[in-house]
Design a protein around this motif. Structure first.
Motif, PDB file in Angstrom:
ATOM      1  N   GLU A   1       0.805  -1.216   0.000  1.00  0.00           N
ATOM      2  CA  GLU A   1       0.000   0.000   0.000  1.00  0.00           C
ATOM      3  C   GLU A   1       0.844   1.274   0.000  1.00  0.00           C
ATOM      4  O   GLU A   1       0.323   2.375   0.145  1.00  0.00           O
TER       5      GLU A   1
ATOM      6  N   GLU B   1       1.911   6.308  -3.323  1.00  0.00           N
ATOM      7  CA  GLU B   1       1.002   7.430  -3.154  1.00  0.00           C
ATOM      8  C   GLU B   1       0.860   8.166  -4.489  1.00  0.00           C
ATOM      9  O   GLU B   1       1.851   8.510  -5.135  1.00  0.00           O
TER      10      GLU B   1
ATOM     11  N   PRO C   1      -7.203   7.801  -7.551  1.00  0.00           N
ATOM     12  CA  PRO C   1      -8.066   7.892  -6.370  1.00  0.00           C
ATOM     13  C   PRO C   1      -9.469   8.402  -6.708  1.00  0.00           C
ATOM     14  O   PRO C   1      -9.650   9.177  -7.653  1.00  0.00           O
TER      15      PRO C   1
ATOM     16  N   ASN D   1      -8.302   5.268  -2.307  1.00  0.00           N
ATOM     17  CA  ASN D   1      -6.900   5.693  -2.350  1.00  0.00           C
ATOM     18  C   ASN D   1      -6.199   5.298  -3.646  1.00  0.00           C
ATOM     19  O   ASN D   1      -4.978   5.384  -3.752  1.00  0.00           O
TER      20      ASN D   1
END
Length: 209
Positions: free
Chosen positions: A81, A84, A142, A159
């Motif tokens: 995860e 970003e 996202p 996300n």
């Protein structure tokens, strides 16, 4: 109106997430009203088809983006995860993705593209060496984007899609190949115009370069 204008800009090959256009004509000879009417008509015709397909073939935990009529279902959660998505100004920095995938026509189930054997690497933007459609971009990015205090519904997963995720999504034709035919190297039509599609995708890696 703002959401449609955003989509038209994106369909013309711009990832920029802006809701401002100064007039209803993007280029000389381009009829905004006519194009909007065609877009709305196609979306309205395909909406119940996609909804019925998702109800039968997607889990109760599926994601949906009403503004573009897409459904997405996670088959295997992300194994990493850490990635970003980076918003720079009014645009996302295009990540480099490595994926295995398969695309098929929603109405017939016919596979028109199969890259499940060898992973493909490309940038998640319309100018990539691989034909990246708006549906692919929206599948990854996202769900909600905030620009200058304004919330914009953009992607599907809160996300965004991360490394290791296996997922599938269905999309109406206006955000895939629209009213254009897609042909293979021999000239055979593999995606007829106005065809909704489904993709199954495995994310091998995702990163910024």
């Amino acid at each position: 109106m703002k959401n449609f204008r955003l989509l038209i800009i994106a369909l013309l090959g711009v990832i920029s997430i802006t809701s401002c256009m100064k007039n209803d004509t993007i280029d000389d000879g381009w009829d905004y009203a006519k194009e909007k009417a065609r877009y709305d008509s196609t979306m309205n015709k395909q909406k119940p088809i996609l909804a019925a397909y998702a109800a039968e073939n997607y889990s109760d935990n599926r994601y949906y983006n009403d503004s573009v009529g897409m459904y997405l279902d996670i088959l295997t959660p992300a194994t990493d995860e850490s990635y970003e998505y980076v918003l720079q100004g009014s645009s996302f920095i295009s990540p480099q993705i490595t994926v295995k995938y398969k695309g098929k026509l929603l109405l017939t189930g016919e596979v028109f593209e199969d890259a499940t054997g060898t992973a493909q690497q490309f940038y998640l933007n319309p100018n990539s060496n691989i034909n990246v459609t708006q549906a692919w971009i929206r599948a990854f990015l996202p769900r909600n984007v905030t620009i200058n205090g304004t919330d914009i519904l953009y992607g599907l997963v809160p996300n965004g899609i991360k490394k290791g995720t296996k997922f599938k999504f269905i999309a109406p034709s206006p955000i895939v190949y629209d009213n254009r035919e897609r042909k293979d190297n021999s000239g055979k039509v593999i995606v007829p115009k106005d065809s909704p599609v489904e993709y199954e995708v495995e994310v091998i890696d995702i990163k910024n370069i």
